[in-house]
Design an enzyme around this catalytic site. Structure first.
Site, short mmCIF file in Angstrom:
data_model
loop_
_atom_site.label_atom_id
_atom_site.label_comp_id
_atom_site.label_asym_id
_atom_site.label_seq_id
_atom_site.Cartn_x
_atom_site.Cartn_y
_atom_site.Cartn_z
N VAL A 5 49.83 52.28 27.44
CA VAL A 5 49.96 51.15 26.51
C VAL A 5 50.19 51.66 25.09
CG1 VAL A 5 48.84 49.09 25.57
CG2 VAL A 5 48.57 49.66 27.99
N LYS A 19 38.99 44.58 27.15
CA LYS A 19 38.27 43.41 27.69
C LYS A 19 36.79 43.70 27.89
CE LYS A 19 39.82 45.28 31.90
NZ LYS A 19 40.88 45.48 32.82
N GLU A 52 44.71 39.78 22.10
CA GLU A 52 45.60 39.11 23.05
C GLU A 52 45.80 39.93 24.33
OE1 GLU A 52 46.97 36.44 24.60
OE2 GLU A 52 47.40 35.80 22.57
N GLU A 111 43.00 51.13 41.68
CA GLU A 111 42.33 52.38 41.33
C GLU A 111 41.83 53.07 42.60
OE1 GLU A 111 41.84 53.32 38.13
OE2 GLU A 111 42.74 51.50 37.31
N ASP A 147 36.55 42.62 37.18
CA ASP A 147 37.61 42.63 36.16
C ASP A 147 37.96 41.18 35.79
OD1 ASP A 147 39.97 44.06 34.77
OD2 ASP A 147 40.98 42.59 36.05
N LYS A 207 37.46 39.08 32.04
CA LYS A 207 38.54 38.34 31.38
C LYS A 207 38.17 36.85 31.28
CE LYS A 207 41.98 41.64 33.06
NZ LYS A 207 42.81 41.99 34.23
N GLY A 263 50.63 46.79 32.67
CA GLY A 263 51.84 47.60 32.46
C GLY A 263 52.04 47.86 30.98
N1 HSE Z 1 43.15 46.18 36.92
C1 HSE Z 1 43.81 45.13 36.23
C2 HSE Z 1 44.61 44.31 37.24
C3 HSE Z 1 44.70 45.67 35.15
O1 HSE Z 1 44.70 44.68 38.42
O2 HSE Z 1 45.10 43.26 36.89
C4 HSE Z 1 44.81 44.81 33.94
O3 HSE Z 1 43.59 44.52 33.33
#
Ligand code: HSE
Length: 434
Positions: A15, A107, A131, A192, A203, A207, A304
């Site tokens: 990024v 996040k 954002e 991962e 995750d 968010k 990405g």
């Molecule tokens: N691990 C996250 C996903 C990446 O699979 O969406 C972006 O936060």
């Protein structure tokens, strides 16, 4: 000539490198749009010598991101290090204390320490923009923070994890198991090596906590979210969903209820003709239901380099323009504390898949237990006899309920288990009205 906005950037992974590239490529457009140029003047990363395919000549190098964050020659600190702890937390804190605006994609940091960081930003009257922390390229933070300031939002929900949506899409399209699709996602670099954070829903929860805070004025707190992942989803569930006119998506949902704000992450039946159901593969999407208007759905790449960089650069551009909005859409002192969603009070429709013992009276027993809990059935389907390995005489039975309290469903299923008319654990998937 208006003075350029001087940026210090920490973290030169995929990024970070994309941000450097994008600011270079869009130099003139950004200067025109913001009324002043944006210049990266200093960077920090773990390894200086690594070839990242970007030109770092002329930029000051800092081995320590915390030092970069407080450097007097930068106006904005961009944190792309990641992780809930140091050095990311120390660097962001140091930048805010030094009176610098911050842009971060982190996040985890925001979900756990967002309130403390927003307090610092407020004290120093600087921006804290994030954002890129949710939904990659999708401008969902801006939409909730600014675009819908005049609306009363009832519910916000979305596909916030590309890994899970990829796995569910492949399971649906190919009839494959969760394990096979997870391996495929790992091979393709979507998941991962330790996939638990993604597939177990954490995750998404981080968010969602940020979206819920922006939407409902509660303090971001992933611990107040009910979380279930996707590892229990079987091909049989996806096949049944398809037949019944649904798709299964891992959703993060925050909704106003009589008991307060319910925040939950779990696999969900969504109507096949809904906007969210069209979102396949690693793509993310968020739907907003606001009073008096048709639902709004935003769709885009959730991860990405280029997608995430686009959100980071837009945040920097806002600072260059002099735009500063309360990080969580209202002053920190007006944020309230959220309570963990009491899921036993959740009201909704349910998909239930049972492996019923194939003998007379089983269906009647199941129906009786549901009736005792005043659960109204939309459909009951007995499937063909189970394949070998599911136990002799086992018959898959699929129930769809009308809206009911989760507590009632759980009590009915516990009774059915005690009656010994099913084998194994029932599968329970919530149906989201959309
Ligand atoms: N691990 C996250 C996903 C990446 O699979 O969406 C972006 O936060």
């Amino acid at each position: 000539m208006v003075a350029p906005l001087k940026v210090g950037l920490a973290g030169l992974g995929t990024v970070g490198a994309s941000v450097v590239r994008l600011i270079g490529q869009q130099r003139s457009a950004l200067a025109l749009r913001c009324g002043r140029p944006i210049e990266i003047v200093a960077v920090s990363a773990r390894s200086r010598g690594k070839d990242r395919g970007i030109d770092l000549k002329g930029l000051r190098w800092f081995a320590d991101p915390v030092k970069l964050a407080a450097d007097p020659d930068i106006d904005v600190f961009v944190e792309l290090i990641g992780g809930v702890g140091n050095p990311a937390r120390a660097a962001v804190t140091s930048a805010l204390k030094a009176g610098k605006s911050v842009v971060t994609a982190n996040k985890a940091l925001l979900a756990s320490h967002g309130v403390a960081l927003a307090t610092l930003a407020e004290k120093r009257a600087v921006a804290l923009n994030f954002e890129a922390a949710v939904g990659g390229v999708i401008p969902i933070v801006k939409t909730l923070r600014e675009g819908l300031s005049g609306n009363s939002i009832e519910r916000v929900y979305g596909i916030l994890n590309g890994t899970c949506n990829y796995i569910l899409t492949r399971m649906e399209q190919e009839g494959l198991t969760f394990d096979a699709c997870l391996k495929e996602a790992q091979r393709l670099g979507y998941a991962e090596a330790n996939p638990s954070f993604d597939v177990d829903g954490h995750d998404t929860a981080q968010k969602l906590s940020i979206l819920a805070s922006l939407t409902f004025g509660i303090k971001a707190d992933p611990k107040s979210i009910y979380v279930e992942g996707i590892s229990s989803i079987a091909p049989a569930d996806l096949a049944a969903a398809e037949e019944l006119g649904y798709r299964i998506k891992l959703l993060g949902v925050a909704v106003k209820t009589g008991q307060g704000i319910e925040q939950r992450v779990h696999p969900t039946f969504v109507r096949k003709d809904s906007a969210i159901a069209q979102v396949m593969g690693v793509t993310n999407a968020v739907t907003i239901d606001a009073e008096g208007i048709a639902p709004i759905t935003l769709v885009g790449a959730g991860a990405g380099g280029v997608a995430t960089a686009s959100a980071v650069v837009a945040d920097i551009a806002d600072i260059a323009r002099g735009v500063r909005v309360a990080p969580f859409a209202r002053p920190v002192g007006r944020l309230t504390t959220s309570k963990k969603a009491p899921m036993q009070h959740h009201e909704g429709g349910y998909y239930i898949r049972l492996l019923a013992v194939d003998k007379p009276g089983t269906a009647a027993t199941i129906a009786k237990r549901m009736a005792q809990q005043k659960i109204s059935m939309e459909s009951i389907v007995q499937r063909h006899r189970g394949p070998a390995g599911q136990g002799k005489g086992a018959v898959p039975v699929i129930l769809i309920t009308y809206a009911t309290a989760e507590d009632a469903v759980r009590k009915a299923l516990a009774a059915v288990k005690r009656d010994r008319v099913i084998s194994g654990e029932p599968q329970l998937i919530r149906i989201e009205k959309n």
